[in-house]
Scaffold this active site. Structure first.
Site, PDB file in Angstrom:
ATOM      1  N   THR A  59       0.826  -1.204   0.000  1.00  0.00           N
ATOM      2  CA  THR A  59       0.000   0.000   0.000  1.00  0.00           C
ATOM      3  C   THR A  59       0.860   1.253   0.000  1.00  0.00           C
ATOM      4  OG1 THR A  59      -1.554   1.277   1.380  1.00  0.00           O
ATOM      5  CG2 THR A  59      -0.082  -0.218   2.523  1.00  0.00           C
TER       6      THR A  59
ATOM      7  N   TYR B 184      -2.125  -0.045  10.907  1.00  0.00           N
ATOM      8  CA  TYR B 184      -2.240  -0.587   9.544  1.00  0.00           C
ATOM      9  C   TYR B 184      -0.978  -0.299   8.742  1.00  0.00           C
ATOM     10  CZ  TYR B 184      -3.752  -1.038   4.692  1.00  0.00           C
ATOM     11  OH  TYR B 184      -3.836  -1.381   3.360  1.00  0.00           O
TER      12      TYR B 184
END
Length: 371
Positions: A142, A185
């Site tokens: 990501t 995250y």
């Protein structure tokens, strides 16, 4: 745009390659599109998924209906190292997409986020290491590995943030950007990202990492926490209010899922030359769009205004992130991506057909779709 759908007859006419591909998270949005393409190309596909996210059962049913002879499902958790190893043992290649995908969830349950994203990735890597054979792994990372980019000098126009640096405006953020993990995250995905790259260095496993920006397209049933492009379109079609966290000027480069799938397949095809490398994968500067700009376009598609509500910024949110895609395009031989207006119109048409619209407006006519 989306690849033309194949039928069972088309698949039957296309001979199997003899290769078995494991797709963890294969019933999710990107995973299902990837599994569909792999099966259509003649591969045997093992979809490994815990089926925890709403809507993924429908994706799995869709895959089974389209490719009954080529898609096998294993319902399992990526944290189950033994079961993961069983699936890895028969794979000729692995695409690892299984993950906890929401920043908000990671803030509520950091331990679970860590166990799924970092522990699950380590389980896949260890299973590959014990194979003792160079089985390729392509990993879904990501852009959050770069943090919230607080030092990025930006100017605010009426509807979007724009970098002050002209080179940044022209090219976007490259892989040389320092890693700076924010939120649980970001830490779990960033740690997994680095483990995948290190297993190429330390153990010779041919791995590649895709640091994805915002992927969107058919089979995405987005929520407020993840999959914002689809969430906006679904809410607009249904006449529901849309919450904007921040001022709506934040910019992302969005990439149609068909282009993302092509990049993953290219990484596998060229794994001998790209092993141990990470690539920023997004729509690039030509597909950079702010939340305000995308919603304005959605309004033209559905022919009515959307109901916006504004709230405070959320932790770890980037005001501006656009991928510099030159390295990925050159190394993977990628064509120009789908223009975002055409891609969003494609998504809106799919969602409208799938029933994401008000019950009293069954024939929502999408207008202004870019050709």
């Amino acid at each position: 745009m989306t690849r033309p759908a194949t039928s069972r007859a088309d698949d039957a006419a296309r001979p199997a390659t003899g290769r078995t591909v494991l797709v963890t998270g294969g019933a999710g949005f990107i995973g299902a599109n990837l599994a569909d393409r792999l099966a259509a190309d003649g591969h045997r596909v093992v979809v490994y998924d815990a089926l925890l996210r709403p809507g993924v059962e429908a994706n799995l049913a869709w895959l089974r209906e389209r490719h009954p002879e080529r898609v096998t499902a294993v319902v399992g958790d990526v944290r189950d190292a033994g079961r993961v190893a069983e699936c890895v043992a028969g794979a000729d290649a692995v695409f690892h997409l299984a993950a906890q995908v929401a920043v908000t969830t990671s803030l509520v349950s950091p331990h679970e986020d860590f166990a799924v994203n970092l522990g699950g990735t380590l389980a896949v890597l260890e299973a590959l290491r014990r194979r003792g054979a160079p089985v390729p792994l392509v990993f879904a990372s990501t852009n959050k590995v770069y943090g919230n980019l607080p030092d990025l000098a930006l100017s605010a126009t009426n509807d979007a943030y724009v970098p002050v640096d002209p080179d940044l405006r022209r090219w976007g953020i490259g892989e040389q950007q320092p890693l700076d993990f924010h939120t649980p995250y970001g830490c779990s995905k960033g740690g997994a990202d680095q483990y995948v790259l290190d297993y190429a260095r330390s153990f010779g496993i041919p791995t590649a990492v895709m640091r994805m920006s915002c992927i969107y397209g058919p089979r995405q049933m987005g929520t407020e926490d993840q999959g914002w492009v689809a969430h906006f379109v679904i809410s607009a079609l249904a006449g529901r209010p849309i919450s904007i966290y921040g001022d709506g000027r934040q910019v992302r480069d969005i990439l149609h899922v068909s282009d993302a799938v092509a990049a993953y397949l290219a990484a596998w095809e060229r794994i001998d030359s790209v092993a141990g490398q990470a690539f920023n994968l997004g729509g690039g500067p030509g597909n950079a769009v702010s939340l305000r700009q995308l919603l304005a376009y959605v309004e033209t598609l559905i022919g009515r205004p959307v109901d916006l509500r504004f709230s405070d910024w959320r932790a770890g949110d980037q005001r501006y992130y656009v991928s510099d895609t030159r390295r990925a395009a050159a190394a993977l031989g990628l064509p120009a991506p789908t223009p975002w207006q055409r891609g969003v119109a494609d998504l809106a048409a799919w969602l409208a057909e799938a029933g994401a619209r008000p019950p009293d407006a069954p024939s929502v006519r999408l207008m202004g779709a870019a050709e």
